[in-house]
Design an enzyme around this catalytic site. Structure first.
Site, PDB file in Angstrom:
ATOM      1  N   HIS A 107       0.641  -1.449   0.169  1.00 19.59           N
ATOM      2  CA  HIS A 107      -0.558  -0.172   0.003  1.00 19.59           C
ATOM      3  C   HIS A 107       0.561   1.066   0.294  1.00 19.59           C
ATOM      4  O   HIS A 107       1.797   2.051   0.592  1.00 19.59           O
ATOM      5  CB  HIS A 107      -0.817   0.346   1.405  1.00 19.59           C
ATOM      6  CG  HIS A 107      -2.227   0.773   1.376  1.00 19.59           C
ATOM      7  ND1 HIS A 107      -1.936   2.198   2.732  1.00 19.59           N
ATOM      8  CD2 HIS A 107      -2.819   1.430   0.420  1.00 19.59           C
ATOM      9  CE1 HIS A 107      -2.938   2.975   2.179  1.00 19.59           C
ATOM     10  NE2 HIS A 107      -3.572   2.834   1.138  1.00 19.59           N
ATOM     11  N   HIS A 143      -1.022  10.732  -3.437  1.00 21.73           N
ATOM     12  CA  HIS A 143      -1.988   9.671  -2.671  1.00 21.73           C
ATOM     13  C   HIS A 143      -3.626  10.623  -3.398  1.00 21.73           C
ATOM     14  O   HIS A 143      -4.291  10.054  -3.478  1.00 21.73           O
ATOM     15  CB  HIS A 143      -2.047   9.884  -1.218  1.00 21.73           C
ATOM     16  CG  HIS A 143      -3.119   8.488  -0.330  1.00 21.73           C
ATOM     17  ND1 HIS A 143      -3.781   7.939  -0.504  1.00 21.73           N
ATOM     18  CD2 HIS A 143      -4.135   9.693   0.219  1.00 21.73           C
ATOM     19  CE1 HIS A 143      -5.110   7.676  -0.074  1.00 21.73           C
ATOM     20  NE2 HIS A 143      -4.428   8.482   0.328  1.00 21.73           N
TER      21      HIS A 143
END
Length: 324
Positions: A18, A60
Protein backbone atom coordinates in the site's frame (compact mmCIF):
# COMPACT_ATOMS: atom_id res chain seq x y z
CA UNK A 1 -12.25 -12.53 -13.53
CA UNK A 2 -8.66 -12.34 -12.26
CA UNK A 3 -7.85 -16.06 -11.95
CA UNK A 4 -4.78 -18.27 -11.95
CA UNK A 5 -4.56 -17.96 -15.74
CA UNK A 6 -3.88 -14.23 -15.43
CA UNK A 7 -1.03 -14.41 -12.97
CA UNK A 8 0.58 -17.16 -10.93
CA UNK A 9 -0.31 -16.83 -7.25
CA UNK A 10 2.68 -16.48 -4.96
CA UNK A 11 0.84 -17.48 -1.77
CA UNK A 12 -2.70 -18.17 -0.60
CA UNK A 13 -3.29 -14.49 0.14
CA UNK A 14 -1.42 -11.99 -1.99
CA UNK A 15 0.21 -8.87 -0.60
CA UNK A 16 -0.32 -5.45 -2.18
CA UNK A 17 2.24 -2.94 -0.92
CA UNK A 18 0.00 0.00 0.00
CA UNK A 19 1.78 3.09 -1.34
CA UNK A 20 4.91 0.94 -1.18
CA UNK A 21 6.50 0.03 2.14
CA UNK A 22 4.74 3.08 3.56
CA UNK A 23 5.05 1.89 7.14
CA UNK A 24 8.80 2.42 6.87
CA UNK A 25 9.52 5.10 4.26
CA UNK A 26 7.56 8.08 2.90
CA UNK A 27 4.63 6.83 0.83
CA UNK A 28 4.85 6.51 -2.94
CA UNK A 29 8.54 7.40 -3.11
CA UNK A 30 10.70 5.17 -5.29
CA UNK A 31 12.60 4.23 -2.14
CA UNK A 32 9.39 2.94 -0.54
CA UNK A 33 8.56 0.95 -3.67
CA UNK A 34 12.05 -0.57 -3.93
CA UNK A 35 11.86 -1.58 -0.28
CA UNK A 36 8.45 -3.19 -0.77
CA UNK A 37 9.78 -5.02 -3.82
CA UNK A 38 12.68 -6.42 -1.80
CA UNK A 39 10.26 -7.44 0.96
CA UNK A 40 8.48 -9.80 -1.42
CA UNK A 41 5.25 -7.95 -2.19
CA UNK A 42 3.19 -9.37 -5.04
CA UNK A 43 1.93 -5.94 -6.16
CA UNK A 44 3.13 -2.37 -5.78
CA UNK A 45 0.37 0.23 -5.62
CA UNK A 46 0.45 3.57 -7.48
CA UNK A 47 -2.10 6.29 -6.75
CA UNK A 48 -2.13 8.46 -9.87
CA UNK A 49 -3.09 12.09 -10.52
CA UNK A 50 -2.21 14.46 -13.36
CA UNK A 51 0.13 17.42 -13.46
CA UNK A 52 -0.68 20.63 -15.31
CA UNK A 53 1.08 19.28 -18.40
CA UNK A 54 -0.84 15.98 -18.31
CA UNK A 55 1.95 13.84 -16.86
CA UNK A 56 0.70 11.04 -14.56
CA UNK A 57 2.43 11.41 -11.19
CA UNK A 58 2.29 9.00 -8.27
CA UNK A 59 0.59 10.81 -5.41
CA UNK A 60 -2.03 9.64 -2.92
CA UNK A 61 -4.42 12.51 -3.59
CA UNK A 62 -4.86 15.65 -5.65
CA UNK A 63 -3.07 17.82 -3.06
CA UNK A 64 0.65 18.35 -2.68
CA UNK A 65 0.68 20.05 0.71
CA UNK A 66 0.50 16.94 2.91
CA UNK A 67 3.52 15.13 1.48
CA UNK A 68 5.83 17.83 0.07
CA UNK A 69 7.35 21.22 0.87
CA UNK A 70 5.22 22.95 -1.78
CA UNK A 71 3.88 25.54 0.70
CA UNK A 72 7.44 26.71 1.35
CA UNK A 73 8.64 26.54 -2.24
CA UNK A 74 5.59 28.00 -3.99
CA UNK A 75 3.58 29.89 -1.33
CA UNK A 76 1.70 31.95 -3.92
CA UNK A 77 0.41 28.94 -5.88
CA UNK A 78 -2.34 27.89 -3.47
CA UNK A 79 -5.99 28.05 -4.49
CA UNK A 80 -8.70 30.03 -2.71
CA UNK A 81 -9.26 27.14 -0.27
CA UNK A 82 -5.64 27.42 0.84
CA UNK A 83 -4.65 24.07 -0.69
CA UNK A 84 -1.96 23.28 -3.27
CA UNK A 85 -3.13 21.08 -6.16
CA UNK A 86 -0.88 18.88 -8.26
CA UNK A 87 -2.89 19.80 -11.34
CA UNK A 88 -1.69 23.41 -11.03
CA UNK A 89 1.99 22.46 -11.31
CA UNK A 90 4.13 21.18 -14.16
CA UNK A 91 5.58 17.72 -13.64
CA UNK A 92 9.05 19.24 -13.55
CA UNK A 93 7.97 21.54 -10.73
CA UNK A 94 6.42 18.66 -8.78
CA UNK A 95 9.59 16.63 -9.08
CA UNK A 96 11.61 19.58 -7.80
CA UNK A 97 9.75 19.37 -4.48
CA UNK A 98 11.03 17.46 -1.48
CA UNK A 99 8.64 14.61 -0.68
CA UNK A 100 7.97 13.74 2.94
CA UNK A 101 6.27 11.34 5.30
CA UNK A 102 2.57 12.31 5.37
CA UNK A 103 1.71 15.22 7.68
CA UNK A 104 -1.28 17.43 8.47
CA UNK A 105 -1.16 20.37 6.07
CA UNK A 106 -2.22 22.84 8.76
CA UNK A 107 -0.09 21.68 11.70
CA UNK A 108 2.83 20.00 9.96
CA UNK A 109 2.59 17.10 12.42
CA UNK A 110 2.98 13.50 11.25
CA UNK A 111 -0.17 11.50 10.59
CA UNK A 112 1.64 8.41 11.89
CA UNK A 113 3.99 9.69 14.63
CA UNK A 114 6.07 6.52 14.94
CA UNK A 115 6.95 6.27 11.26
CA UNK A 116 9.68 7.98 9.25
CA UNK A 117 10.20 11.55 10.51
CA UNK A 118 8.36 14.08 8.32
CA UNK A 119 10.17 16.97 6.63
CA UNK A 120 13.41 14.99 6.46
CA UNK A 121 15.30 13.21 3.70
CA UNK A 122 15.72 13.93 0.00
CA UNK A 123 12.76 12.09 -1.47
CA UNK A 124 10.81 13.01 -4.62
CA UNK A 125 7.36 12.53 -6.10
CA UNK A 126 7.88 10.12 -9.02
CA UNK A 127 6.08 10.08 -12.33
CA UNK A 128 4.21 6.91 -13.20
CA UNK A 129 6.74 6.26 -15.98
CA UNK A 130 9.65 6.58 -13.55
CA UNK A 131 8.12 4.03 -11.22
CA UNK A 132 7.18 1.54 -13.92
CA UNK A 133 10.70 1.69 -15.36
CA UNK A 134 12.12 0.89 -11.93
CA UNK A 135 9.71 -2.01 -11.34
CA UNK A 136 10.29 -3.49 -14.78
CA UNK A 137 14.03 -3.12 -14.28
CA UNK A 138 13.84 -4.95 -10.97
CA UNK A 139 11.66 -7.64 -12.52
CA UNK A 140 14.35 -8.20 -15.13
CA UNK A 141 17.28 -8.24 -12.73
CA UNK A 142 15.45 -10.24 -10.05
CA UNK A 143 13.75 -12.74 -12.36
CA UNK A 144 10.40 -11.88 -10.80
CA UNK A 145 7.07 -10.57 -12.06
CA UNK A 146 5.88 -8.13 -9.44
CA UNK A 147 2.69 -6.48 -10.66
CA UNK A 148 1.59 -2.85 -10.59
CA UNK A 149 -1.69 -1.70 -9.07
CA UNK A 150 -2.51 1.88 -10.16
CA UNK A 151 -5.49 3.75 -8.75
CA UNK A 152 -7.27 6.48 -10.69
CA UNK A 153 -7.62 9.22 -8.07
CA UNK A 154 -10.66 11.47 -8.23
CA UNK A 155 -11.39 11.20 -11.95
CA UNK A 156 -14.42 13.52 -11.65
CA UNK A 157 -12.19 16.28 -10.30
CA UNK A 158 -9.93 15.81 -13.31
CA UNK A 159 -12.88 15.86 -15.70
CA UNK A 160 -14.07 19.10 -14.11
CA UNK A 161 -10.58 20.50 -14.75
CA UNK A 162 -10.80 19.48 -18.40
CA UNK A 163 -8.54 16.42 -18.14
CA UNK A 164 -9.19 12.73 -18.83
CA UNK A 165 -7.16 11.00 -16.13
CA UNK A 166 -8.22 7.49 -17.12
CA UNK A 167 -7.50 7.95 -20.81
CA UNK A 168 -4.04 9.41 -20.17
CA UNK A 169 -3.11 6.75 -17.59
CA UNK A 170 -4.24 3.86 -19.80
CA UNK A 171 -2.20 5.27 -22.67
CA UNK A 172 0.84 5.47 -20.39
CA UNK A 173 0.32 1.89 -19.21
CA UNK A 174 0.06 0.76 -22.81
CA UNK A 175 3.45 2.28 -23.61
CA UNK A 176 4.97 -0.12 -21.09
CA UNK A 177 3.09 -3.18 -22.31
CA UNK A 178 0.22 -3.22 -19.82
CA UNK A 179 -2.80 -3.67 -22.03
CA UNK A 180 -4.03 -7.28 -22.03
CA UNK A 181 -5.77 -9.66 -19.65
CA UNK A 182 -2.47 -11.37 -18.96
CA UNK A 183 -0.61 -8.15 -18.10
CA UNK A 184 0.70 -8.01 -14.50
CA UNK A 185 -1.40 -4.95 -13.70
CA UNK A 186 -4.62 -4.11 -11.87
CA UNK A 187 -6.46 -0.79 -12.25
CA UNK A 188 -8.58 0.36 -9.31
CA UNK A 189 -10.94 3.26 -8.68
CA UNK A 190 -13.64 4.39 -6.21
CA UNK A 191 -15.73 6.01 -8.96
CA UNK A 192 -18.08 3.32 -10.25
CA UNK A 193 -19.20 5.29 -13.29
CA UNK A 194 -15.61 5.97 -14.32
CA UNK A 195 -14.44 2.39 -13.83
CA UNK A 196 -17.28 1.14 -16.00
CA UNK A 197 -16.24 3.74 -18.58
CA UNK A 198 -12.68 2.40 -18.43
CA UNK A 199 -13.95 -1.04 -19.39
CA UNK A 200 -16.74 -0.25 -21.82
CA UNK A 201 -15.87 3.09 -23.43
CA UNK A 202 -12.07 3.06 -23.24
CA UNK A 203 -11.87 -0.68 -23.97
CA UNK A 204 -9.47 -1.54 -21.15
CA UNK A 205 -8.84 -5.27 -20.89
CA UNK A 206 -6.72 -5.12 -17.73
CA UNK A 207 -7.97 -6.50 -14.43
CA UNK A 208 -10.25 -3.91 -12.81
CA UNK A 209 -11.05 -3.59 -9.11
CA UNK A 210 -13.91 -1.47 -7.81
CA UNK A 211 -13.01 0.22 -4.53
CA UNK A 212 -15.61 0.81 -1.82
CA UNK A 213 -15.77 2.55 1.50
CA UNK A 214 -17.99 1.02 4.15
CA UNK A 215 -21.66 1.07 3.19
CA UNK A 216 -24.82 -0.47 4.67
CA UNK A 217 -25.47 -2.68 1.65
CA UNK A 218 -22.13 -4.38 2.16
CA UNK A 219 -22.66 -5.66 5.70
CA UNK A 220 -26.26 -5.45 6.92
CA UNK A 221 -27.93 -8.84 7.27
CA UNK A 222 -31.24 -7.54 5.92
CA UNK A 223 -29.50 -6.10 2.86
CA UNK A 224 -28.47 -9.48 1.42
CA UNK A 225 -30.53 -9.13 -1.74
CA UNK A 226 -29.29 -5.58 -2.38
CA UNK A 227 -25.69 -6.68 -1.77
CA UNK A 228 -25.90 -9.50 -4.30
CA UNK A 229 -27.51 -7.20 -6.88
CA UNK A 230 -24.82 -4.56 -6.40
CA UNK A 231 -22.06 -7.15 -6.71
CA UNK A 232 -23.67 -8.62 -9.84
CA UNK A 233 -23.67 -5.12 -11.33
CA UNK A 234 -19.99 -4.63 -10.46
CA UNK A 235 -19.17 -7.98 -12.07
CA UNK A 236 -20.51 -6.64 -15.38
CA UNK A 237 -17.42 -4.46 -15.76
CA UNK A 238 -14.93 -5.30 -12.99
CA UNK A 239 -12.99 -8.34 -11.80
CA UNK A 240 -12.88 -7.62 -8.10
CA UNK A 241 -13.70 -5.33 -5.21
CA UNK A 242 -11.53 -3.45 -2.75
CA UNK A 243 -13.65 -2.86 0.36
CA UNK A 244 -12.61 -1.31 3.66
CA UNK A 245 -11.66 -3.75 6.41
CA UNK A 246 -14.77 -3.03 8.50
CA UNK A 247 -16.94 -4.35 5.66
CA UNK A 248 -15.03 -7.62 5.47
CA UNK A 249 -14.64 -8.75 9.09
CA UNK A 250 -17.11 -9.21 11.94
CA UNK A 251 -16.25 -9.61 15.60
CA UNK A 252 -16.48 -13.16 16.89
CA UNK A 253 -19.17 -13.17 19.61
CA UNK A 254 -17.05 -15.71 21.51
CA UNK A 255 -14.02 -13.43 21.45
CA UNK A 256 -11.99 -15.48 19.00
CA UNK A 257 -10.58 -14.60 15.58
CA UNK A 258 -12.90 -12.17 13.75
CA UNK A 259 -14.88 -13.91 11.04
CA UNK A 260 -15.45 -13.01 7.42
CA UNK A 261 -18.67 -11.18 6.57
CA UNK A 262 -21.15 -12.33 3.96
CA UNK A 263 -19.58 -9.82 1.59
CA UNK A 264 -16.64 -12.12 0.91
CA UNK A 265 -18.88 -15.10 0.13
CA UNK A 266 -21.24 -13.05 -2.01
CA UNK A 267 -18.39 -11.41 -3.93
CA UNK A 268 -16.80 -14.77 -4.71
CA UNK A 269 -20.20 -16.10 -5.80
CA UNK A 270 -20.37 -13.19 -8.25
CA UNK A 271 -16.93 -14.13 -9.61
CA UNK A 272 -15.14 -11.21 -7.94
CA UNK A 273 -11.83 -11.26 -6.10
CA UNK A 274 -11.65 -9.43 -2.75
CA UNK A 275 -8.73 -7.11 -1.83
CA UNK A 276 -9.55 -5.17 1.39
CA UNK A 277 -7.67 -2.15 2.70
CA UNK A 278 -5.67 -1.34 4.80
CA UNK A 279 -3.51 -3.64 6.99
CA UNK A 280 -1.48 -1.43 9.35
CA UNK A 281 0.64 -2.77 12.20
CA UNK A 282 0.45 0.58 13.98
CA UNK A 283 -3.26 1.26 13.43
CA UNK A 284 -5.38 -1.88 13.26
CA UNK A 285 -9.02 -2.28 14.27
CA UNK A 286 -9.87 -2.89 17.92
CA UNK A 287 -11.70 -6.07 16.92
CA UNK A 288 -8.29 -7.70 16.41
CA UNK A 289 -5.96 -8.65 19.23
CA UNK A 290 -2.82 -8.32 17.10
CA UNK A 291 -1.55 -7.62 13.61
CA UNK A 292 -0.87 -11.33 13.24
CA UNK A 293 -4.51 -12.10 14.02
CA UNK A 294 -5.59 -9.83 11.17
CA UNK A 295 -3.72 -12.05 8.77
CA UNK A 296 -5.12 -15.20 10.32
CA UNK A 297 -8.61 -13.78 9.88
CA UNK A 298 -7.89 -12.94 6.22
CA UNK A 299 -6.94 -16.54 5.50
CA UNK A 300 -9.97 -17.95 7.33
CA UNK A 301 -12.27 -15.54 5.48
CA UNK A 302 -10.94 -16.67 2.09
CA UNK A 303 -9.71 -13.22 1.11
CA UNK A 304 -7.62 -13.10 -2.08
CA UNK A 305 -5.22 -10.27 -1.22
CA UNK A 306 -4.69 -7.39 1.20
CA UNK A 307 -3.34 -3.87 1.00
CA UNK A 308 -0.57 -3.58 3.60
CA UNK A 309 1.59 -0.70 4.81
CA UNK A 310 3.98 -3.32 6.19
CA UNK A 311 4.45 -5.78 3.29
CA UNK A 312 7.32 -7.66 4.94
CA UNK A 313 5.20 -8.54 7.94
CA UNK A 314 2.22 -9.48 5.77
CA UNK A 315 4.36 -11.71 3.55
CA UNK A 316 5.85 -13.40 6.62
CA UNK A 317 2.50 -13.92 8.35
CA UNK A 318 0.85 -15.44 5.28
CA UNK A 319 3.83 -17.69 4.54
CA UNK A 320 3.93 -18.89 8.14
CA UNK A 321 0.20 -19.61 8.16
CA UNK A 322 0.55 -21.56 4.92
CA UNK A 323 3.37 -23.61 6.42
CA UNK A 324 1.35 -24.61 9.51
Amino acid sequence: MFKESRMARVRQVQVIAHRGASGYLPEHTLEAKAMAYAMGADYLEQDVVLSKDDVPVVLHDIHLDTVTDVAERFPDRKRSDGRFYAIDFLAEEIQSLRASERFHHRTGKAVFPDRFPPHTGTFQVPTLADEIQMIQGLNKSSWRSVAIYPELKQPKFHHDEGKDLAGIVLKELGKFGYSSKTSPAVVQCFDETELRRVREELGCDLTLVQLFSSADWMTKTDAADERRKRLATVAEYADGIGPSIDAVFLEDPLGGVPIGSSLVVDAHAAGLIVHPWTFRADAFSSMFKSFAQMHQAAVLAGIDGVFSDFPDQSVKFFENIAAE
